[in-house]
Design an enzyme around this catalytic site. Structure first.
Site, PDB file in Angstrom:
ATOM      1  N   ASP A 144      -0.780  -0.901  -9.153  1.00  0.00           N
ATOM      2  CA  ASP A 144      -0.105   0.264  -9.738  1.00  0.00           C
ATOM      3  C   ASP A 144       0.456  -0.029 -11.125  1.00  0.00           C
ATOM      4  O   ASP A 144       1.489   0.519 -11.508  1.00  0.00           O
ATOM      5  CB  ASP A 144       1.025   0.784  -8.827  1.00  0.00           C
ATOM      6  N   LYS A 170      -3.723   0.670 -14.421  1.00  0.00           N
ATOM      7  CA  LYS A 170      -5.061   0.213 -14.811  1.00  0.00           C
ATOM      8  C   LYS A 170      -5.981   1.370 -15.134  1.00  0.00           C
ATOM      9  O   LYS A 170      -6.796   1.306 -16.043  1.00  0.00           O
ATOM     10  CB  LYS A 170      -5.702  -0.598 -13.680  1.00  0.00           C
ATOM     11  N   GLY A 180      -5.907   3.506  -6.061  1.00  0.00           N
ATOM     12  CA  GLY A 180      -5.705   4.869  -6.540  1.00  0.00           C
ATOM     13  C   GLY A 180      -5.534   4.818  -8.036  1.00  0.00           C
ATOM     14  O   GLY A 180      -4.595   4.207  -8.530  1.00  0.00           O
ATOM     15  N   HIS A 181      -6.480   5.366  -8.751  1.00  0.00           N
ATOM     16  CA  HIS A 181      -6.405   5.340 -10.205  1.00  0.00           C
ATOM     17  C   HIS A 181      -6.197   6.750 -10.738  1.00  0.00           C
ATOM     18  O   HIS A 181      -6.989   7.636 -10.472  1.00  0.00           O
ATOM     19  CB  HIS A 181      -7.677   4.723 -10.795  1.00  0.00           C
ATOM     20  N   GLN A 214      -5.855  -3.138  -7.241  1.00  0.00           N
ATOM     21  CA  GLN A 214      -4.669  -3.886  -6.786  1.00  0.00           C
ATOM     22  C   GLN A 214      -4.217  -4.853  -7.895  1.00  0.00           C
ATOM     23  O   GLN A 214      -4.419  -4.559  -9.056  1.00  0.00           O
ATOM     24  CB  GLN A 214      -4.930  -4.612  -5.464  1.00  0.00           C
TER      25      GLN A 214
HETATM   26  P1  IMP Z   1      -4.580  -2.790   2.248  1.00  0.00           P
HETATM   27  O1  IMP Z   1      -5.261  -3.150   0.971  1.00  0.00           O
HETATM   28  O2  IMP Z   1      -4.676  -1.332   2.597  1.00  0.00           O
HETATM   29  O3  IMP Z   1      -4.982  -3.698   3.382  1.00  0.00           O
HETATM   30  O4  IMP Z   1      -3.002  -3.052   2.045  1.00  0.00           O
HETATM   31  C1  IMP Z   1      -2.476  -4.373   1.865  1.00  0.00           C
HETATM   32  C2  IMP Z   1      -1.327  -4.355   0.872  1.00  0.00           C
HETATM   33  O5  IMP Z   1      -1.846  -4.046  -0.422  1.00  0.00           O
HETATM   34  C3  IMP Z   1      -0.246  -3.323   1.141  1.00  0.00           C
HETATM   35  O6  IMP Z   1       1.002  -3.846   0.720  1.00  0.00           O
HETATM   36  C4  IMP Z   1      -0.631  -2.145   0.245  1.00  0.00           C
HETATM   37  O7  IMP Z   1       0.477  -1.351  -0.089  1.00  0.00           O
HETATM   38  C5  IMP Z   1      -1.166  -2.909  -0.950  1.00  0.00           C
HETATM   39  N1  IMP Z   1      -2.141  -2.133  -1.742  1.00  0.00           N
HETATM   40  C6  IMP Z   1      -3.427  -1.883  -1.450  1.00  0.00           C
HETATM   41  N2  IMP Z   1      -4.009  -1.170  -2.423  1.00  0.00           N
HETATM   42  C7  IMP Z   1      -3.073  -0.985  -3.360  1.00  0.00           C
HETATM   43  C8  IMP Z   1      -3.085  -0.343  -4.634  1.00  0.00           C
HETATM   44  O8  IMP Z   1      -4.085   0.191  -5.113  1.00  0.00           O
HETATM   45  N3  IMP Z   1      -1.915  -0.348  -5.307  1.00  0.00           N
HETATM   46  C9  IMP Z   1      -0.802  -0.971  -4.828  1.00  0.00           C
HETATM   47  N4  IMP Z   1      -0.750  -1.594  -3.656  1.00  0.00           N
HETATM   48  C10 IMP Z   1      -1.881  -1.597  -2.918  1.00  0.00           C
END
Ligand code: IMP
Length: 430
Positions: free
Chosen positions: A13, A16, A40-41, A224
């Site tokens: 977040d 990007k 999420g972009h 991420q």
């Molecule tokens: P997962 O990727 O859904 O397995 O989540 C694992 C961790 O990564 C959690 O803390 C999510 O909140 C975090 N996470 C996954 N995708 C994003 C993203 O695009 N932005 C911020 N945090 C993310």
């Protein structure tokens, strides 16, 4: 000429989407190389907001090729839904501007269900995942039972592959007290969707090799951030993929020299969604103010993001781990109007001073940030496109960050709008 990778340096977040979109004006091909629709972009184009999850940000620009590489876990149903959604916004998606790697693993409904079951369980570690099935899909990939995109092209052998996967999942589901899944029904669902996905499924390694030979510019779009990397992040509170720049090579099928310049996206403060250590977290009015001004709510899940001061120690560490060459500093405008700002320069763990975040979860929970106080600024930085438009104290804040993180700031983003950027160095070198 260099190819560029853009990665998040904190917990995701960082903004990007906007930078990738801005850089994609200079690129021919935009490649996603890890993660899935957990990302999420948000793009803001002429005041219109467009949210992308799985699609590479470049697809919104005419004439660019978007590539979903083998390192991505692809939910075919989510992909089709996202294509339909962006097409409603006037963006056309077809096999001429989007390809999906044959060897990308699929996320299936069983993965999202397992993710949700684990997150809801009273035992085990609750990660605070996006419940999109990312972790379980990567587990099946490593366990060599995943269904891959190419399998959708071979209807005859699909049923046996699904059966093999579902035997495993049903054992897990029984353990969770959940109803078993019918492999034949899932196969039928996949066969229904296969003809719609098939036109996009191609040998990505070959397409990228040809693009490189033809002198095309390639932009690798990370999702991420480094602190969520499965190896280098705040384990176990991480995502299940490598988010560092080296993954751009592995997750696309180009060699280790795939990337010439790594641009790290760094937010001017810190946020985190989900559980896990966060040394500079602010559970107070300042944290709320940053969250409100920065509109810190998740793009994918709508969750409120945890907010805190800029952590230079953690960013410096991440930049080194990920091999970042230069930094794009985002959301500086969110800090407008503070009398003073704090920046974390190291940690205290039981009286011992650390200039990095130790790896153990116990130590990570115990660290106390050591802060440096920096004067805030009165004026606005919103929409600035040159240094001269920034208040002097804002310039000092950026310069101090640059010193502390030991990497140059290549650009500063001053609003969500596409062109509100102060450019010091063009990552593509033009
Ligand atoms: P997962 O990727 O859904 O397995 O989540 C694992 C961790 O990564 C959690 O803390 C999510 O909140 C975090 N996470 C996954 N995708 C994003 C993203 O695009 N932005 C911020 N945090 C993310």
């Amino acid at each position: 000429m260099t190819d560029v990778a853009v990665i998040g340096v904190q917990w995701g977040d960082e903004g990007k989407g906007k930078i990738v979109d801005w850089l994609s004006a200079r690129a021919d091909v935009v490649v996603r190389f890890q993660g899935g629709h957990n990302a999420g972009h948000t793009l803001v184009i002429d005041g219109k907001v467009l949210k992308l999850s799985l699609l590479p940000s470049g697809v919104v620009r005419p004439g660019r090729l978007g590539v979903i590489g083998s390192g991505v876990v692809v939910d075919p149903f989510a992909l089709l839904a996202e294509i339909a959604r962006v097409e409603e916004e006037g963006v056309r998606i077809g096999p001429d501007n989007l390809v999906v790697a044959e060897n990308a693993s699929l996320i299936l409904p069983v993965h999202a269900e397992l993710d949700a079951m684990r997150e809801g369980a009273t035992t085990g570690v609750r990660i605070g995942t996006t419940k999109r099935g990312i972790g379980p899909a990567y587990e099946d990939r490593a366990g060599r039972r995943a269904i891959r995109a190419v399998d959708l092209l071979h209807a005859d052998s699909l049923a046996a592959k699904v059966e093999n996967l579902i035997v495993h999942h049903n054992a897990l589901r029984r353990g969770h007290g959940a109803a078993e899944v019918d492999a034949a029904a899932l196969t039928a669902k996949l066969k229904e969707v296969a003809p719609k996905i098939a036109p996009f499924v191609k040998p990505v390694w070959r397409i990228l090799d040809a693009a490189r030979k033809a002198g095309k510019r390639i932009l690798f779009e990370g999702a991420q951030g480094v602190l969520l990397d499965v190896d280098h992040g705040t384990y176990p509170y991480v995502t299940s993929s490598n988010t560092v720049a080296g993954q751009a090579a592995t997750g696309s099928g180009l060699g280790p020299r795939a990337v010439g310049y790594v641009l790290g996206i760094v937010k001017a403060y810190t946020t985190r969604v989900g559980e896990g250590p966060f040394p500079t977290e602010l559970n107070d009015a300042i944290g709320d103010r940053i969250g409100e001004r920065g509109r810190e709510f998740g793009t994918v899940t709508g969750r409120k993001r945890r907010c805190g001061w800029f952590d230079a120690a953690l960013v410096r560490q991440s930049l080194k781990i990920a091999g970042v060459d230069g930094v794009a500093l985002t959301k500086l405008d969110v800090l407008d109007g503070f009398d003073e700002l704090k920046v974390c320069v190291g940690y205290d763990v039981g009286g011992a001073r650390y200039d990095y975040l130790p790896a153990g979860l116990d130590a990570q929970r115990a660290v106390r940030p050591v802060y440096e106080t920096i004067e805030g600024w009165k004026g606005s930085t919103v929409g600035a496109r040159s240094w001269a438009e920034l208040p002097a104290e804002a310039v000092k804040y950026v310069r101090r960050i640059e010193e502390l993180i030991e990497r140059p700031v290549a650009l500063v983003s001053t609003s969500p709008e596409r062109d509100d950027v102060i450019l010091m160095k063009d990552p593509f070198g033009v």
